[in-house]
Scaffold this motif. Sequence first.
Motif: not given
Length: 143
Positions: A95-114
Amino acid sequence: MIDKKTIQILCYLGVFPFYILIGINYFYQSFTVIELFNLYSIIILCFLCGSTWTNLILIRKELNLKFLKIIIVWVPIVLIAIDVIVSSLSIKIFFYATIYFLIYWIDNKFLMNRTYANLRKNLTVLVILAHSIILFVITSYGL
């Protein structure tokens, strides 16, 4: 302002304890070490939720991100509930590994600094790999 190299070093140092705990567990195969891994994972996930929350509230107001904001606020509460309610370490770690991926997915969509987004991708891969290793250990040794 802190330089990019320092940020990278600090970020990778945050991943380091996962692998230290895997190494310690290799020699001692201890339930306590797995629990420390579990606890450290929850702490880092909560930290990432705070970081993601900040990113989401700073994004342009015309984007409707209410649902993502609600998810990010609830994730730490759900993590604690899972830790208290679920007895299977394997389920928790997965479950924790899945949440790491979820948070990365969200951040990747909106992080301005590539550059930082790429760093986060590398860190997420390393953390999910650590979770996969510890999951293999749990299932192999029945911890």
